[in-house]
Design a protein around this motif. Sequence first.
Motif, short mmCIF file in Angstrom:
data_model
loop_
_atom_site.label_atom_id
_atom_site.label_comp_id
_atom_site.label_asym_id
_atom_site.label_seq_id
_atom_site.Cartn_x
_atom_site.Cartn_y
_atom_site.Cartn_z
N LEU A 58 0.83 -1.20 0.00
CA LEU A 58 0.00 0.00 0.00
C LEU A 58 0.87 1.26 0.00
CD1 LEU A 58 -3.23 0.75 1.84
CD2 LEU A 58 -1.33 2.33 2.12
N ILE A 59 1.89 1.27 0.83
CA ILE A 59 2.80 2.42 0.90
C ILE A 59 3.43 2.69 -0.46
CG2 ILE A 59 4.97 3.27 1.89
CD1 ILE A 59 4.20 1.57 4.44
N ARG A 60 3.94 1.65 -1.08
CA ARG A 60 4.64 1.82 -2.37
C ARG A 60 3.71 2.28 -3.48
NH1 ARG A 60 8.58 -2.49 -4.06
NH2 ARG A 60 9.42 -0.70 -5.16
N VAL A 61 2.50 1.74 -3.53
CA VAL A 61 1.54 2.17 -4.56
C VAL A 61 1.14 3.62 -4.33
CG1 VAL A 61 -0.82 1.82 -5.41
CG2 VAL A 61 0.68 -0.14 -5.09
N ALA A 62 0.85 3.96 -3.09
CA ALA A 62 0.46 5.34 -2.78
C ALA A 62 1.59 6.31 -3.10
CB ALA A 62 0.04 5.45 -1.32
N GLN A 63 2.82 5.95 -2.77
CA GLN A 63 3.96 6.81 -3.09
C GLN A 63 4.11 6.97 -4.60
OE1 GLN A 63 7.23 4.88 -0.76
NE2 GLN A 63 7.75 7.01 -0.36
N ARG A 64 3.90 5.89 -5.33
CA ARG A 64 4.08 5.92 -6.78
C ARG A 64 3.14 6.93 -7.43
NH1 ARG A 64 3.78 0.38 -8.29
NH2 ARG A 64 5.87 0.29 -7.44
N VAL A 65 1.95 7.11 -6.87
CA VAL A 65 1.03 8.08 -7.45
C VAL A 65 1.18 9.46 -6.82
CG1 VAL A 65 -0.63 6.35 -8.21
CG2 VAL A 65 -0.93 7.43 -5.98
N ALA A 75 -3.30 7.79 7.21
CA ALA A 75 -4.32 6.81 6.79
C ALA A 75 -4.10 5.48 7.51
CB ALA A 75 -4.26 6.61 5.28
N LEU A 76 -2.86 5.02 7.59
CA LEU A 76 -2.57 3.76 8.27
C LEU A 76 -2.85 3.87 9.77
CD1 LEU A 76 0.69 2.68 6.40
CD2 LEU A 76 -1.60 1.67 6.18
N ASP A 89 -10.50 -1.14 2.89
CA ASP A 89 -9.72 0.01 3.34
C ASP A 89 -9.07 0.71 2.15
OD1 ASP A 89 -10.23 -0.45 6.09
OD2 ASP A 89 -8.51 -1.83 6.23
N TRP A 90 -8.49 -0.09 1.26
CA TRP A 90 -7.80 0.48 0.09
C TRP A 90 -8.79 1.23 -0.78
CZ3 TRP A 90 -3.60 2.42 -1.57
CH2 TRP A 90 -3.46 2.70 -2.92
N GLU A 91 -9.97 0.67 -1.00
CA GLU A 91 -10.98 1.34 -1.82
C GLU A 91 -11.35 2.69 -1.22
OE1 GLU A 91 -14.03 -1.63 -2.01
OE2 GLU A 91 -12.98 -2.77 -3.57
N LYS A 92 -11.51 2.74 0.09
CA LYS A 92 -11.85 3.99 0.77
C LYS A 92 -10.71 5.00 0.63
CE LYS A 92 -13.19 5.79 5.30
NZ LYS A 92 -13.37 5.47 6.71
N LEU A 93 -9.48 4.55 0.86
CA LEU A 93 -8.34 5.45 0.75
C LEU A 93 -8.16 5.96 -0.68
CD1 LEU A 93 -5.74 3.54 2.93
CD2 LEU A 93 -6.82 5.72 3.46
N SER A 94 -8.27 5.06 -1.64
CA SER A 94 -8.05 5.48 -3.02
C SER A 94 -9.12 6.45 -3.49
CB SER A 94 -7.95 4.26 -3.96
OG SER A 94 -9.16 3.55 -4.00
N ARG A 95 -10.36 6.30 -3.02
CA ARG A 95 -11.41 7.27 -3.37
C ARG A 95 -11.05 8.65 -2.81
NH1 ARG A 95 -15.03 3.19 -2.19
NH2 ARG A 95 -15.39 4.02 -0.10
N ALA A 96 -10.60 8.67 -1.56
CA ALA A 96 -10.24 9.94 -0.93
C ALA A 96 -9.05 10.59 -1.64
CB ALA A 96 -9.92 9.72 0.54
#
Length: 154
Positions: A58-65, A75-76, A89-96
Amino acid sequence: MGTPSWDKGELTVGELSARSGAAVSALHFYERKGLISSRRTSGNQRRYPRVTLRRVALIRVAQRVGIPLAQIKEALDNLPDGRTPTKKDWEKLSRAWRQELDERIHALQQLRDDFTDCIGCGCLSLNRCSLANARDELGSHGAGARRLVEAEAS
């Protein structure tokens, strides 16, 4: 022969690195920033719960974007009992985060368009230069080179 690393409850930092694709130095950095945690063995070696793999992913994907680490940590930290993020959780975070990404994309497109108009001008005080002289603020002080002098006075 020992238990295969994919079946262990805990991973060494090297195993976590190999499985996650994150450098050992990045994992140590994430730990210093409170994004992941480990326990220490009696020999002072780090041991990470196997579920840390999902947190690192999750950290790496979020950093990449382009999501800042501070926001990822927040978030964590908001997950109940520090649990590992679920798909929900990921769906909620990615929407935000999507709205923030859309805003950044728009800002970068505007910057690109402004940059195109600015290339080669060299003047830095044209009333149309929205990068170096937004709204021709320097023009109100009269003609001539004023940028460096006024910047020092500020």
